[in-house]
Design a protein around this motif. Structure first.
Motif, PDB file in Angstrom:
ATOM      1  N   ALA A  80      39.315  48.527  78.402  1.00 11.08           N
ATOM      2  CA  ALA A  80      39.886  49.873  78.539  1.00 11.08           C
ATOM      3  C   ALA A  80      40.929  50.140  77.456  1.00 11.08           C
ATOM      4  CB  ALA A  80      40.501  50.044  79.924  1.00 11.08           C
ATOM      5  N   VAL A  81      41.751  49.139  77.166  1.00 12.80           N
ATOM      6  CA  VAL A  81      42.790  49.311  76.152  1.00 12.80           C
ATOM      7  C   VAL A  81      42.152  49.522  74.783  1.00 12.80           C
ATOM      8  CG1 VAL A  81      44.684  48.170  74.926  1.00 12.80           C
ATOM      9  CG2 VAL A  81      44.588  48.075  77.416  1.00 12.80           C
ATOM     10  N   TYR A  82      41.169  48.695  74.449  1.00 12.13           N
ATOM     11  CA  TYR A  82      40.500  48.846  73.154  1.00 12.13           C
ATOM     12  C   TYR A  82      39.749  50.166  73.075  1.00 12.13           C
ATOM     13  CZ  TYR A  82      41.655  44.093  71.740  1.00 12.13           C
ATOM     14  OH  TYR A  82      42.323  42.963  71.377  1.00 12.13           O
ATOM     15  N   LYS A  83      39.135  50.562  74.176  1.00 13.95           N
ATOM     16  CA  LYS A  83      38.399  51.825  74.216  1.00 13.95           C
ATOM     17  C   LYS A  83      39.339  53.020  74.027  1.00 13.95           C
ATOM     18  CE  LYS A  83      35.227  54.380  77.219  1.00 13.95           C
ATOM     19  NZ  LYS A  83      34.578  54.391  78.534  1.00 13.95           N
ATOM     20  N   SER A  84      40.529  52.934  74.594  1.00 11.98           N
ATOM     21  CA  SER A  84      41.482  54.039  74.489  1.00 11.98           C
ATOM     22  C   SER A  84      42.078  54.161  73.087  1.00 11.98           C
ATOM     23  CB  SER A  84      42.611  53.857  75.507  1.00 11.98           C
ATOM     24  OG  SER A  84      43.478  52.806  75.094  1.00 11.98           O
ATOM     25  N   GLY A  85      42.060  53.060  72.343  1.00 13.46           N
ATOM     26  CA  GLY A  85      42.653  53.088  71.011  1.00 13.46           C
ATOM     27  C   GLY A  85      44.164  52.985  71.027  1.00 13.46           C
ATOM     28  N   PHE A  86      44.728  52.723  72.190  1.00 13.17           N
ATOM     29  CA  PHE A  86      46.178  52.610  72.322  1.00 13.17           C
ATOM     30  C   PHE A  86      46.619  51.278  71.697  1.00 13.17           C
ATOM     31  CE2 PHE A  86      50.289  52.409  74.355  1.00 13.17           C
ATOM     32  CZ  PHE A  86      50.643  53.745  74.494  1.00 13.17           C
ATOM     33  N   PRO A  87      47.607  51.294  70.808  1.00 11.63           N
ATOM     34  CA  PRO A  87      48.030  50.046  70.158  1.00 11.63           C
ATOM     35  C   PRO A  87      48.596  49.039  71.160  1.00 11.63           C
ATOM     36  CG  PRO A  87      48.970  51.969  69.060  1.00 11.63           C
ATOM     37  CD  PRO A  87      48.322  52.455  70.307  1.00 11.63           C
ATOM     38  N   ILE A  88      48.148  47.802  71.056  1.00 12.40           N
ATOM     39  CA  ILE A  88      48.592  46.753  71.975  1.00 12.40           C
ATOM     40  C   ILE A  88      50.087  46.513  71.832  1.00 12.40           C
ATOM     41  CG2 ILE A  88      48.367  44.306  72.550  1.00 12.40           C
ATOM     42  CD1 ILE A  88      45.391  44.612  71.960  1.00 12.40           C
ATOM     43  N   SER A  89      50.600  46.586  70.621  1.00 13.06           N
ATOM     44  CA  SER A  89      52.040  46.377  70.430  1.00 13.06           C
ATOM     45  C   SER A  89      52.849  47.470  71.127  1.00 13.06           C
ATOM     46  CB  SER A  89      52.389  46.325  68.941  1.00 13.06           C
ATOM     47  OG  SER A  89      51.952  47.502  68.303  1.00 13.06           O
TER      48      SER A  89
ATOM     49  N   ILE B 123      48.013  54.249  79.231  1.00  9.08           N
ATOM     50  CA  ILE B 123      46.895  54.538  78.326  1.00  9.08           C
ATOM     51  C   ILE B 123      46.029  55.701  78.812  1.00  9.08           C
ATOM     52  CG2 ILE B 123      46.829  52.160  77.494  1.00  9.08           C
ATOM     53  CD1 ILE B 123      44.260  51.755  79.161  1.00  9.08           C
ATOM     54  N   HIS B 124      46.415  56.322  79.914  1.00 10.00           N
ATOM     55  CA  HIS B 124      45.683  57.457  80.502  1.00 10.00           C
ATOM     56  C   HIS B 124      44.246  57.066  80.826  1.00 10.00           C
ATOM     57  CE1 HIS B 124      49.086  59.945  79.498  1.00 10.00           C
ATOM     58  NE2 HIS B 124      49.009  59.531  78.247  1.00 10.00           N
ATOM     59  N   TYR B 125      44.129  56.027  81.662  1.00  7.51           N
ATOM     60  CA  TYR B 125      42.815  55.512  82.032  1.00  7.51           C
ATOM     61  C   TYR B 125      42.796  55.237  83.534  1.00  7.51           C
ATOM     62  CZ  TYR B 125      38.490  52.839  81.681  1.00  7.51           C
ATOM     63  OH  TYR B 125      37.194  52.412  81.819  1.00  7.51           O
ATOM     64  N   ASP B 126      41.694  55.600  84.174  1.00  4.60           N
ATOM     65  CA  ASP B 126      41.547  55.393  85.605  1.00  4.60           C
ATOM     66  C   ASP B 126      40.672  54.162  85.856  1.00  4.60           C
ATOM     67  OD1 ASP B 126      41.500  55.636  88.328  1.00  4.60           O
ATOM     68  OD2 ASP B 126      40.217  57.413  88.371  1.00  4.60           O
ATOM     69  N   PHE B 127      41.266  53.116  86.399  1.00  8.38           N
ATOM     70  CA  PHE B 127      40.560  51.860  86.642  1.00  8.38           C
ATOM     71  C   PHE B 127      39.831  51.850  87.981  1.00  8.38           C
ATOM     72  CE2 PHE B 127      43.731  50.470  83.528  1.00  8.38           C
ATOM     73  CZ  PHE B 127      42.939  49.722  82.677  1.00  8.38           C
ATOM     74  N   LYS B 128      39.884  52.917  88.740  1.00  9.43           N
ATOM     75  CA  LYS B 128      39.325  52.926  90.091  1.00  9.43           C
ATOM     76  C   LYS B 128      37.811  52.759  90.112  1.00  9.43           C
ATOM     77  CE  LYS B 128      43.166  55.393  91.996  1.00  9.43           C
ATOM     78  NZ  LYS B 128      43.724  56.631  92.440  1.00  9.43           N
ATOM     79  N   GLU B 129      37.141  53.108  89.029  1.00  9.66           N
ATOM     80  CA  GLU B 129      35.692  52.937  88.970  1.00  9.66           C
ATOM     81  C   GLU B 129      35.313  51.472  88.763  1.00  9.66           C
ATOM     82  OE1 GLU B 129      33.341  55.298  89.453  1.00  9.66           O
ATOM     83  OE2 GLU B 129      34.982  56.655  89.937  1.00  9.66           O
ATOM     84  N   GLU B 130      36.106  50.750  87.945  1.00  9.42           N
ATOM     85  CA  GLU B 130      35.751  49.382  87.592  1.00  9.42           C
ATOM     86  C   GLU B 130      36.263  48.331  88.573  1.00  9.42           C
ATOM     87  OE1 GLU B 130      37.199  51.387  85.305  1.00  9.42           O
ATOM     88  OE2 GLU B 130      35.854  51.508  83.595  1.00  9.42           O
TER      89      GLU B 130
END
Length: 108
Positions: free
Chosen positions: A11-20, A54-61
């Motif tokens: 999800a983080v990589y998909k969002s493109g949000f920097p890990i740092s 990251i504006h991601y909804d983990f409820k599906e996964e």
């Protein structure tokens, strides 16, 4: 069992949000983030916090967020049945009301 760390990593990589930047907002180090990606049992609170950032909804996964998903689906089906029953009784009421009005007119 689901590997929550891998789900978060994707999800983080998909969002493109920097890990740092994510690590900074969580008050953690980049190294801690990569170790967290390897952890299969990340806490649900942390997952929700990351999702907000990251504006991601983990409820599906992640199944643990929806323990009653089957119940909700069944309730929706029940609601549709109830809706048709409501329509039936509404129509029956209107028909009786019309018959009653006709009786009143005949009596006058």
């Amino acid at each position: 069992m689901q590997h929550r760390g891998e789900i978060i990593k994707k999800a983080v990589y998909k969002s493109g949000f920097p890990i740092s930047e994510l690590a900074k907002r969580l008050s953690k180090s980049r190294r801690w983030m990569y170790l967290m990606f390897e952890n299969s049992n990340v806490s649900l609170d942390l997952i929700l916090e990351i999702g907000k950032i990251i504006h991601y909804d983990f409820k599906e996964e992640i199944k643990e967020f929806n323990p009653f998903q089957k119940t909700i689906t069944e309730s929706t089906t029940d609601y549709q049945i109830d809706e048709s029953q409501v329509e039936y009784w509404k129509n029956k009421y209107l028909k009786l009301l019309e018959e009653y009005n006709q009786l009143l007119k005949r009596q006058q």
